[in-house]
Design an enzyme around this catalytic site. Structure first.
Site, PDB file in Angstrom:
ATOM      1  N   GLY A 232      -3.414  -6.238   5.678  1.00 24.41           N
ATOM      2  CA  GLY A 232      -4.274  -5.783   4.818  1.00 24.41           C
ATOM      3  C   GLY A 232      -4.133  -4.505   4.314  1.00 24.41           C
ATOM      4  O   GLY A 232      -3.267  -3.782   4.678  1.00 24.41           O
TER       5      GLY A 232
ATOM      6  N   THR B  33      -1.053  10.700   4.150  1.00 28.79           N
ATOM      7  CA  THR B  33      -2.470  10.132   3.861  1.00 28.79           C
ATOM      8  C   THR B  33      -2.817   9.552   5.309  1.00 28.79           C
ATOM      9  O   THR B  33      -2.188   9.243   6.271  1.00 28.79           O
ATOM     10  CB  THR B  33      -2.717   9.199   2.852  1.00 28.79           C
TER      11      THR B  33
ATOM     12  N   GLY C 149       1.245   8.717   0.566  1.00 31.92           N
ATOM     13  CA  GLY C 149       1.795  10.014   0.203  1.00 31.92           C
ATOM     14  C   GLY C 149       3.224   9.801  -0.235  1.00 31.92           C
ATOM     15  O   GLY C 149       3.988  10.751  -0.960  1.00 31.92           O
ATOM     16  N   GLY C 150       3.759   8.622   0.190  1.00 33.54           N
ATOM     17  CA  GLY C 150       5.163   8.584  -0.226  1.00 33.54           C
ATOM     18  C   GLY C 150       6.018   9.095   0.893  1.00 33.54           C
ATOM     19  O   GLY C 150       7.336   9.350   0.431  1.00 33.54           O
ATOM     20  N   SER C 151       5.625   9.714   2.048  1.00 32.81           N
ATOM     21  CA  SER C 151       6.544  10.541   3.049  1.00 32.81           C
ATOM     22  C   SER C 151       7.289   9.534   3.924  1.00 32.81           C
ATOM     23  O   SER C 151       8.056  10.205   4.625  1.00 32.81           O
ATOM     24  CB  SER C 151       5.653  11.314   3.600  1.00 32.81           C
TER      25      SER C 151
ATOM     26  N   ARG D 257      16.859  19.147   3.822  1.00 31.27           N
ATOM     27  CA  ARG D 257      17.539  17.943   3.703  1.00 31.27           C
ATOM     28  C   ARG D 257      17.985  17.603   2.317  1.00 31.27           C
ATOM     29  O   ARG D 257      19.161  17.397   2.235  1.00 31.27           O
ATOM     30  CB  ARG D 257      16.739  16.465   4.028  1.00 31.27           C
TER      31      ARG D 257
ATOM     32  N   THR E 231       1.352   3.705  10.474  1.00 28.90           N
ATOM     33  CA  THR E 231       2.653   3.911  11.107  1.00 28.90           C
ATOM     34  C   THR E 231       2.437   4.294  12.430  1.00 28.90           C
ATOM     35  O   THR E 231       3.659   4.848  13.141  1.00 28.90           O
ATOM     36  CB  THR E 231       3.357   4.857  10.489  1.00 28.90           C
TER      37      THR E 231
ATOM     38  N   PRO F 164       0.646  -1.161  -0.010  1.00 32.47           N
ATOM     39  CA  PRO F 164      -0.036  -0.118   0.090  1.00 32.47           C
ATOM     40  C   PRO F 164       0.889   1.369   0.094  1.00 32.47           C
ATOM     41  O   PRO F 164       1.965   1.303   0.642  1.00 32.47           O
ATOM     42  CB  PRO F 164      -0.786  -0.229   1.409  1.00 32.47           C
TER      43      PRO F 164
ATOM     44  N   TYR G 107      13.027  14.160  20.132  1.00 27.31           N
ATOM     45  CA  TYR G 107      13.223  14.135  18.693  1.00 27.31           C
ATOM     46  C   TYR G 107      14.475  14.867  18.202  1.00 27.31           C
ATOM     47  O   TYR G 107      14.939  15.823  18.532  1.00 27.31           O
ATOM     48  CB  TYR G 107      12.107  15.119  18.031  1.00 27.31           C
TER      49      TYR G 107
END
Length: 569
Positions: free
Chosen positions: A287, A225, A153-155, A428, A232, A150, A489
């Protein structure tokens, strides 16, 4: 940020009109970070990592036609079967589309793209428009023994999207971008049903039009998305008030080979082990998530982010803990250490006129108070709600800030932070152009362990920089405060050589090892993927990892769904 001439482009993608980031880096073509109007930035970078931004030695991404992309292995039979489901124009095998769907956007991903390293790319990208089409694609994946990954957004920055390099079966990237609508808002229940492929701005635009907001704003908001957030276990910048995606997710629908798993949106339930929790963070291994029911809130009457300064990092941490323990209810609690604070000031445009005089006066005032300005830490605290609620919370926080030696510096820096909060990833790419590598690692730990963890991470990272023979930078901020602890972070950077990935691995391992050693978690909100899988057994225990693997093996015995992610198997 500014609009610049586009860098290397490869033309339009072949598929439907679904938004994608550029193939070689973050965000959209023609937008990039620049430093010419930020006079303190180049000296900061030179001092911290030795990279000369004034040098003409720039290594931009290659032209797309210079890449060596493996040919698609999609058979005509499978292509025909998939086309019957979604339409011929929604099954794409062009090189550009397949490259866009091969990696996420970590520094490891970007270095491999620039290095023409493509051991395995998807053989096709498929764009379903309905849950029914997703179900038929899932059935085809089992029938033809395909690998289905799946794609939102590819981030992703932890390796959750890439095919395993030794995968011999046909690999299909399932792009959910056509499922992008808010389907329904239950105003009494204060929940909304939203399709999983909706990106952050689309969600907020549709909700805002009806007077609602999710309140979920991760750094990747503009290019990620809802389905990716759930897969995640994402957290947003305002999670102190609204919770993270696990708190927001009240129900969902996930397509599996035997049907659709439906988690109903009820306030709470005692119905055995939580299927909702199993799906949260599963990264596509159980899934395909097609729809999520999330809690929503009325757009607040007032929203403000105020800036504060603390004399030291330790004072800032103590203040954030005190705020978490108090009756205050802010939406954002964030404090940067002294190096990240210096970085923030270095990325600001030069102050002129009245602004310059104000800054000079503030610095003189702080020196009179006995502050060492090299140790000063910048904090942002956000407030949302009615005018009365915001006022009360600001007064409660002001008392705590004062008690810990801090001062308020008003709305101006907070407004700038709010405007630029989603632009940081562009840095980056810029840094990589100039021979530098930068990435992030985040963790969470109890309040009692935050400072020892922070200290050991710093020491471990600096030992790693010395080991690989580079001048390195590590900086940190606290975000996402909880009752029992908070998220730390970390951002790290160095001037890389020809063996950038090997250097990165040494530094990354040192940081992750320190997380585990000092009682933190392997990841707070970026997920596991392939990047963090080596530490998962130490985090959840080996029996816990075996239990997780058993669930995945039982749910996906043929390993058709994004194999290898999370557990590494």
């Amino acid at each position: 940020m500014t609009d610049l001439k586009p860098k290397t482009t490869a033309g339009a993608v072949d598929g439907p009109d679904v938004k994608h980031m550029k193939w070689w880096g973050w965000g959209v073509e023609g937008t990039a970070f620049h430093h010419e109007d930020k006079p303190a930035f180049a000296p900061f970078v030179k001092k911290m990592v030795g990279v000369d931004l004034g040098s003409d030695a720039i290594t931009a991404a290659p032209a797309f036609d210079e890449l060596d992309i493996p040919a698609s292995r999609l058979s005509s039979e499978v292509a025909s079967s998939l086309s019957l489901v979604v339409g011929e124009g929604n099954v794409v095998t062009g090189d550009l589309e397949r490259v866009v769907h091969t990696y996420g956007k970590s520094i490891r991903d970007l270095i491999r793209i620039r290095g023409n390293i493509f051991p395995r790319v998807p053989d096709a990208v498929v764009y379903p428009a309905t849950e029914s089409e997703v179900a038929k694609i899932v059935a085809a994946a089992v029938e033809y023994d395909l690998v289905l990954i799946p794609f939102g957004g590819g981030s992703n920055i932890v390796g959750s999207l890439e095919p395993m390099p030794d995968e011999e079966r046909m690999v299909v990237s399932l792009d959910m971008g056509r499922l992008d609508r808010v389907l329904d808002i239950d105003e009494d229940g204060r929940v909304a049903r939203i399709q999983a492929g909706a990106q952050g701005p689309d969600i907020e635009e549709q909700l805002n039009a009806k007077g609602w907001t999710m309140g979920h704003f991760p750094d990747s908001f503009t290019h990620s998305t809802l389905g990716g957030w759930v897969a995640t276990r994402s957290s947003g910048m305002q999670s102190d008030k609204f919770g993270d995606i696990a708190d927001m997710t009240k129900g969902l629908r996930m397509v599996r080979p035997d049907g659709v798993v439906v988690i109903r949106a009820v306030p709470s339930a005692s119905t055995g082990p939580s299927l909702r929790e199993m799906i949260l963070g599963s990264e596509g291994r159980l899934g395909v998530i097609t729809e999520v029911t999330v809690q929503v809130h009325r757009i607040p009457e007032q929203r403000e982010i105020l800036a504060y300064l603390f004399p030291t990092w330790e004072a800032g941490l103590a203040a954030m803990q005190a705020i978490a323990e108090s009756d205050a209810n802010p939406s954002v609690t964030r404090v940067s250490n002294e190096i990240e604070t210096e970085m923030s000031f270095a990325t600001s445009k030069e102050s002129k006129g009245v602004s310059a005089l104000v800054m000079q006066g503030l610095q003189r005032f702080l020196k009179v108070k006995g502050w060492d300005l090299t140790k000063m830490c910048l904090s942002f605290i956000g407030y949302e709600g009615s005018e009365e609620h915001v006022s009360i919370n600001q007064k409660l926080v002001a008392k705590i800030v004062k008690k810990h030696g801090g001062i308020g510096v008003g709305k101006g820096p907070g407004v700038l932070y709010d405007q630029k909060k989603f632009d940081t990833p562009y840095l980056r790419d810029f840094f990589l152009d100039h021979g530098g590598a930068a990435d992030v690692s985040e963790t969470s730990a109890p309040w009692s362990k935050l400072l020892p963890l922070y200290t050991e991470v710093y020491a471990a990272a600096n030992r790693a920089f010395e080991k690989v023979g580079v001048q390195g930078l590590i900086m940190a901020h606290l975000s996402h405060s909880y009752h029992s602890g908070a998220c730390l972070y970390f951002t790290f950077a160095f001037e890389h050589g020809d063996n950038a990935l090997e250097q990165y691995d040494v530094v990354k391992k040192a940081i992750q090892d320190a997380f585990i050693q000092e009682g933190g978690t392997v990841s707070h909100h970026h997920g596991v993927g392939l990047e963090h899988a080596p530490w998962l057994g130490q985090d959840v225990s080996l029996p816990g990892l075996a239990l997780m693997q058993g669930l995945l093996d039982s749910a996906d015995p043929k390993r058709n769904f994004n194999p290898g992610k999370v557990t590494g198997k």
